[in-house]
Design an enzyme around this catalytic site. Structure first.
Site, PDB file in Angstrom:
ATOM      1  N   LYS A  77      16.048  43.170  59.857  1.00 56.05           N
ATOM      2  CA  LYS A  77      16.399  44.443  60.508  1.00 56.05           C
ATOM      3  C   LYS A  77      17.049  44.174  61.867  1.00 56.05           C
ATOM      4  CE  LYS A  77      14.532  48.790  62.238  1.00 56.05           C
ATOM      5  NZ  LYS A  77      13.412  49.756  62.203  1.00 56.05           N
ATOM      6  N   HIS A  99      32.354  39.501  17.037  1.00 58.57           N
ATOM      7  CA  HIS A  99      32.391  40.770  17.760  1.00 58.57           C
ATOM      8  C   HIS A  99      31.055  41.517  17.662  1.00 58.57           C
ATOM      9  CE1 HIS A  99      36.580  39.903  18.250  1.00 58.57           C
ATOM     10  NE2 HIS A  99      36.781  39.920  16.948  1.00 58.57           N
TER      11      HIS A  99
END
Length: 510
Positions: free
Chosen positions: A136, A273
């Protein structure tokens, strides 16, 4: 003023070398518990945390850094005169660097026979709190969570090339790290409470690799894995040979593994696929592959093959005769590896295939959100089936019906599979109407459709699919049932002596 670094790490890899580098740069070291012992044992001057706080570590180390003398030193904004005055009034010295990595929660979860008590004790509290305080206040405090950053940080300090952007990148990594850590803890408690879909759902993944591109060259992509693996997974597979996997390779390989998990006997699956183009079951893995290959010798070209037994030399010779992108198996014999690695472009993967994770969820992104569902782990056995027709399937038909049902589950909907002698002979995938999928499967099977069985992933809305099956020579059908017009299909089957069974379970795959 001399700079101060607070070091408290569970992963002590290279920490002594890093601390020595900081001391050489003029840093004073503050440390805790086991880290302090390691540093002092290596001759690194370090001050114990309780000398800074004036308060001893208590509760078996559960409380040691949760103190204003620490967090005041981390959170004070150096540009704020009032903050600096408050530090002076309370005799708190600023801390300029935090080097912390957290209790090994993930590694604890993965240990065999670990107790709940051990798991709870490996939830870090002080570590994340220090990291968040420092991150922070990244404008004034450098925060280090990754041992892989030690060398670059020392180099930047020596070259006086540290800037705000450098600090912010380190802080961003911290918040990703603590989010990942908290997500694993949250998900552990979800498993304990049995909650299925909580009010918020947090997932976390760890990067495996960047990919050259996604489905198409203009798309960017990367591969991430679940940090806690509970079963067979492509993410934990070991690549033995070949170039890096592509995005489409990973999709297809995952589909192949999911299909293979359905079968216990020696089985080979060929995928293109994300749909199976051939599934074969045999007495040996060599037989199984030959059956899968013959199911569709055209589509398998450039495909992916997965096998659930060790690849021996005979199977390797068969595999090497065609162009394949990937071969996946639990293992490869030494001779098989010698044969297959002669092919430069083939990728060989080995992976655990004995454990299937039945607890994980499937996530599908949509614009602005995500769909979450449990995996389709539905299993049908012979005693679950309802015979809807006058004729009961023979034993051979029943075996093939169950084989085909496992296959159609993994074919894109609308889906139809024709099977015979534990071999897929026709696959109709991803069609807008069911009879269209049936016609594709029947056309692929050709004359081989005579005497075959048919599986449908969902019910027949009308009898046209059954009529196409009868014309092709299909003798038995498996489908979920449940259509308002089921009786139409039953009547057609009865007229032609066809057996049809209901599963009561649908397998849509979108």
């Amino acid at each position: 003023m001399k700079k101060r670094a607070l070091i408290s790490v569970s992963d002590k890899q290279n920490i002594v070398e890093f601390a020595i580098g900081l001391v050489e740069l003029g840093y004073e070291i503050i440390s805790t518990g086991g880290t302090l012992s390691v540093l002092q044992g290596a001759g690194v001057p370090a001050t114990a945390i309780d000398q800074v706080t004036g308060f001893p570590e208590i509760l078996d180390g559960r409380v040691k850094t949760l103190h204003p003398m620490i967090h005041g030193g981390l959170l004070a904004k150096r540009s704020n005169p009032d903050h600096l005055m408050q530090l002076g009034d309370n005799h708190i010295e600023p801390i300029d660097m935090v080097v912390v990595n957290l209790y090994p929660f993930k590694q604890t979860l993965e240990r065999d026979g670990v107790s709940k008590e051990d798991i709870i004790e490996n939830i870090d509290i002080g570590g994340p709190t220090m990291l968040r305080s420092a991150a922070k206040n990244f404008a004034d405090v450098m925060v280090v969570v990754d041992p892989g950053d030690y060398d670059s940080i020392l180099e930047a300090l020596r070259n006086d090339s540290i800037n705000l952007e450098f600090h912010q990148k380190l802080a961003a990594k911290v918040f990703r790290h603590t989010a990942n850590y908290d997500a694993m803890i949250a998900n552990y408690f979800l498993t304990q409470t049995g909650e299925k879909f909580p009010e918020t759902y947090t997932v976390t993944y760890e990067k495996v690799q960047s990919l050259r591109y996604g489905e198409n060259p203009h798309q960017e992509a990367a591969f991430y894995k679940n940090p806690i693996q509970n079963g067979m997974s492509l993410a934990t597979a070991k690549q033995l040979h070949g170039k890096e996997l592509s995005y489409n390779n990973i999709q297809d390989a995952n589909a192949a593994i999911e299909i293979l998990a359905e079968y216990g006997e020696p089985t080979a699956v060929a995928v293109k696929h994300m749909n199976p183009c051939g599934i074969g079951m045999g007495e040996s893995i060599s037989d199984a592959f030959l059956i899968a290959f013959e199911a569709d010798p055209i589509s398998i070209f450039g495909g992916i093959v997965a096998l659930n037994r060790e690849v021996d030399s005979q199977t390797a010779e068969q595999l090497s005769d065609i162009f394949l992108e990937i071969v996946i198996a639990p293992s490869f014999s030494e001779k098989a590896l010698e044969i297959l690695t002669r092919k430069k472009n083939i990728r060989l993967l080995s992976t655990e295939m004995s454990k299937k994770d039945a607890t994980s969820y499937k996530l599908t992104t949509v614009d602005g959100g995500v769909l979450i569902q449990s995996r389709d782990n539905g299993v049908i056995k012979e005693n679950n089936l309802v015979v809807a027709t006058e004729r009961i399937p023979s034993e051979e038909e029943m075996n093939n019906l169950l084989f085909a049902w496992k296959a159609v589950k993994h074919v894109k909907s609308n889906a139809i599979v024709l099977a015979k002698n534990k071999q897929t002979i026709g696959v109709g995938a991803g069609q807008m109407n069911r009879v269209g999928a049936a016609r594709i499967a029947i056309e692929q099977a050709g004359e081989n459709a005579i005497g075959s069985v048919m599986a449908s992933d969902a019910f027949f809305p009308m009898s046209d699919t059954v009529e196409e099956a009868i014309k092709a020579g299909v003798t038995a059908i498996i489908q979920p049932g449940g259509s308002k017009r089921d009786q139409d299909s039953i009547d057609v089957c009865n007229q032609h002596g066809i057996a049809m069974v209901y599963t009561g379970m649908r397998h849509f795959k979108h």
